[in-house]
Motif scaffolding. Structure first.
Motif, PDB file in Angstrom:
ATOM      1  N   ALA A 128      13.456 -53.509 -19.172  1.00 24.38           N
ATOM      2  CA  ALA A 128      14.213 -52.268 -18.986  1.00 24.38           C
ATOM      3  C   ALA A 128      15.590 -52.513 -18.374  1.00 24.38           C
ATOM      4  O   ALA A 128      15.736 -53.281 -17.427  1.00 24.38           O
ATOM      5  CB  ALA A 128      13.413 -51.303 -18.111  1.00 24.38           C
ATOM      6  N   ALA A 129      16.582 -51.844 -18.925  1.00 22.84           N
ATOM      7  CA  ALA A 129      17.962 -51.972 -18.427  1.00 22.84           C
ATOM      8  C   ALA A 129      18.102 -51.426 -17.006  1.00 22.84           C
ATOM      9  O   ALA A 129      18.992 -51.827 -16.272  1.00 22.84           O
ATOM     10  CB  ALA A 129      18.914 -51.226 -19.367  1.00 22.84           C
ATOM     11  N   CYS A 130      17.217 -50.538 -16.599  1.00 24.79           N
ATOM     12  CA  CYS A 130      17.296 -49.920 -15.278  1.00 24.79           C
ATOM     13  C   CYS A 130      16.539 -50.702 -14.205  1.00 24.79           C
ATOM     14  O   CYS A 130      16.597 -50.347 -13.026  1.00 24.79           O
ATOM     15  CB  CYS A 130      16.737 -48.500 -15.333  1.00 24.79           C
ATOM     16  N   ARG A 131      15.877 -51.745 -14.593  1.00 24.93           N
ATOM     17  CA  ARG A 131      14.962 -52.471 -13.701  1.00 24.93           C
ATOM     18  C   ARG A 131      15.556 -52.815 -12.341  1.00 24.93           C
ATOM     19  O   ARG A 131      14.892 -52.678 -11.331  1.00 24.93           O
ATOM     20  CB  ARG A 131      14.470 -53.740 -14.390  1.00 24.93           C
ATOM     21  N   GLU A 132      16.782 -53.222 -12.280  1.00 21.96           N
ATOM     22  CA  GLU A 132      17.401 -53.636 -11.019  1.00 21.96           C
ATOM     23  C   GLU A 132      18.326 -52.564 -10.426  1.00 21.96           C
ATOM     24  O   GLU A 132      19.008 -52.830  -9.445  1.00 21.96           O
ATOM     25  CB  GLU A 132      18.192 -54.933 -11.231  1.00 21.96           C
ATOM     26  N   LEU A 133      18.358 -51.379 -11.004  1.00 19.55           N
ATOM     27  CA  LEU A 133      19.315 -50.361 -10.570  1.00 19.55           C
ATOM     28  C   LEU A 133      18.804 -49.415  -9.497  1.00 19.55           C
ATOM     29  O   LEU A 133      19.578 -48.648  -8.932  1.00 19.55           O
ATOM     30  CB  LEU A 133      19.793 -49.545 -11.779  1.00 19.55           C
ATOM     31  N   GLY A 134      17.531 -49.412  -9.232  1.00 22.27           N
ATOM     32  CA  GLY A 134      16.984 -48.464  -8.265  1.00 22.27           C
ATOM     33  C   GLY A 134      16.786 -47.098  -8.901  1.00 22.27           C
ATOM     34  O   GLY A 134      17.144 -46.869 -10.053  1.00 22.27           O
ATOM     35  N   SER A 135      16.250 -46.181  -8.136  1.00 23.88           N
ATOM     36  CA  SER A 135      15.882 -44.882  -8.697  1.00 23.88           C
ATOM     37  C   SER A 135      16.930 -43.795  -8.509  1.00 23.88           C
ATOM     38  O   SER A 135      16.868 -42.764  -9.174  1.00 23.88           O
ATOM     39  CB  SER A 135      14.567 -44.414  -8.072  1.00 23.88           C
ATOM     40  N   ARG A 136      17.902 -43.978  -7.640  1.00 28.16           N
ATOM     41  CA  ARG A 136      18.884 -42.928  -7.342  1.00 28.16           C
ATOM     42  C   ARG A 136      19.596 -42.377  -8.564  1.00 28.16           C
ATOM     43  O   ARG A 136      19.873 -41.187  -8.636  1.00 28.16           O
ATOM     44  CB  ARG A 136      19.937 -43.451  -6.387  1.00 28.16           C
ATOM     45  N   LEU A 137      19.917 -43.237  -9.495  1.00 26.06           N
ATOM     46  CA  LEU A 137      20.639 -42.805 -10.684  1.00 26.06           C
ATOM     47  C   LEU A 137      19.760 -41.972 -11.616  1.00 26.06           C
ATOM     48  O   LEU A 137      20.244 -41.115 -12.341  1.00 26.06           O
ATOM     49  CB  LEU A 137      21.170 -44.040 -11.443  1.00 26.06           C
ATOM     50  N   PHE A 138      18.468 -42.181 -11.563  1.00 26.15           N
ATOM     51  CA  PHE A 138      17.556 -41.578 -12.535  1.00 26.15           C
ATOM     52  C   PHE A 138      16.790 -40.366 -12.022  1.00 26.15           C
ATOM     53  O   PHE A 138      16.169 -39.655 -12.801  1.00 26.15           O
ATOM     54  CB  PHE A 138      16.585 -42.650 -13.042  1.00 26.15           C
ATOM     55  N   PHE A 139      16.838 -40.125 -10.723  1.00 25.72           N
ATOM     56  CA  PHE A 139      16.100 -39.010 -10.119  1.00 25.72           C
ATOM     57  C   PHE A 139      17.021 -38.210  -9.217  1.00 25.72           C
ATOM     58  O   PHE A 139      17.708 -38.781  -8.375  1.00 25.72           O
ATOM     59  CB  PHE A 139      14.901 -39.519  -9.315  1.00 25.72           C
ATOM     60  N   HIS A 140      17.008 -36.899  -9.369  1.00 23.74           N
ATOM     61  CA  HIS A 140      17.866 -36.058  -8.535  1.00 23.74           C
ATOM     62  C   HIS A 140      17.261 -35.900  -7.139  1.00 23.74           C
ATOM     63  O   HIS A 140      16.059 -36.071  -6.956  1.00 23.74           O
ATOM     64  CB  HIS A 140      18.081 -34.691  -9.182  1.00 23.74           C
ATOM     65  N   HIS A 141      18.101 -35.579  -6.197  1.00 28.20           N
ATOM     66  CA  HIS A 141      17.620 -35.324  -4.844  1.00 28.20           C
ATOM     67  C   HIS A 141      17.631 -33.820  -4.595  1.00 28.20           C
ATOM     68  O   HIS A 141      18.320 -33.063  -5.290  1.00 28.20           O
ATOM     69  CB  HIS A 141      18.454 -36.076  -3.802  1.00 28.20           C
ATOM     70  N   ALA A 142      16.876 -33.385  -3.620  1.00 26.90           N
ATOM     71  CA  ALA A 142      16.799 -31.957  -3.287  1.00 26.90           C
ATOM     72  C   ALA A 142      18.189 -31.439  -2.946  1.00 26.90           C
ATOM     73  O   ALA A 142      18.930 -32.064  -2.188  1.00 26.90           O
ATOM     74  CB  ALA A 142      15.858 -31.744  -2.118  1.00 26.90           C
ATOM     75  N   GLY A 143      18.545 -30.331  -3.539  1.00 26.80           N
ATOM     76  CA  GLY A 143      19.823 -29.708  -3.251  1.00 26.80           C
ATOM     77  C   GLY A 143      21.014 -30.296  -3.996  1.00 26.80           C
ATOM     78  O   GLY A 143      22.155 -29.936  -3.711  1.00 26.80           O
ATOM     79  N   GLU A 144      20.761 -31.178  -4.931  1.00 23.96           N
ATOM     80  CA  GLU A 144      21.874 -31.767  -5.686  1.00 23.96           C
ATOM     81  C   GLU A 144      22.560 -30.678  -6.507  1.00 23.96           C
ATOM     82  O   GLU A 144      21.909 -29.996  -7.300  1.00 23.96           O
ATOM     83  CB  GLU A 144      21.351 -32.865  -6.612  1.00 23.96           C
ATOM     84  N   PRO A 145      23.874 -30.508  -6.331  1.00 19.91           N
ATOM     85  CA  PRO A 145      24.598 -29.483  -7.091  1.00 19.91           C
ATOM     86  C   PRO A 145      24.533 -29.752  -8.602  1.00 19.91           C
ATOM     87  O   PRO A 145      24.456 -30.909  -9.036  1.00 19.91           O
ATOM     88  CB  PRO A 145      26.040 -29.613  -6.593  1.00 19.91           C
TER      89      PRO A 145
END
Length: 101
Positions: free
Chosen positions: A21-38
């Motif tokens: 997977a191309a995302c394997r080393e990128l962490g989850s921040r880019l792929f999952f929103h956080h609470a309250g994200e505009p």
């Protein structure tokens, strides 16, 4: 102790696609929103995540997995959770139409 010979055995082959997977080393921040994200921030983040997915050699495997397990959050296989829900609903509608015909 349980009846070991009846156990299904190792299942890692179900997950081997993740090693590519191309995302394997990128962490989850880019792929999952956080609470309250505009909304605009979420759209930009989702777009950036989808750019990674577009170049990923296992994009289809990832999307297939997300649809199979009903992954409720994040960008998987190039689709957001809303897009996957729409796709699943469309498939369910088509299935219902063909089963009644």
């Amino acid at each position: 102790m349980g009846n070991v010979p009846r156990l299904p055995g190792r299942a890692e082959h179900h997950w081997l696609w993740q090693e590519e997977a191309a995302c394997r080393e990128l962490g989850s921040r880019l792929f999952f929103h956080h609470a309250g994200e505009p909304g605009q921030d979420r759209e930009r983040r989702d777009a950036a995540a989808k750019e990674v997915c577009a170049l990923c050699p296992v994009q289809r495997d990832c999307l297939r997995h997300a649809l199979k397990v009903g992954e409720p959050f994040g960008v998987w296989g190039g689709l957001s959770e809303r897009e996957r829900r729409r796709l699943a609903a469309t498939k369910a509608e088509r299935s219902a139409l063909t089963s009644t015909a």
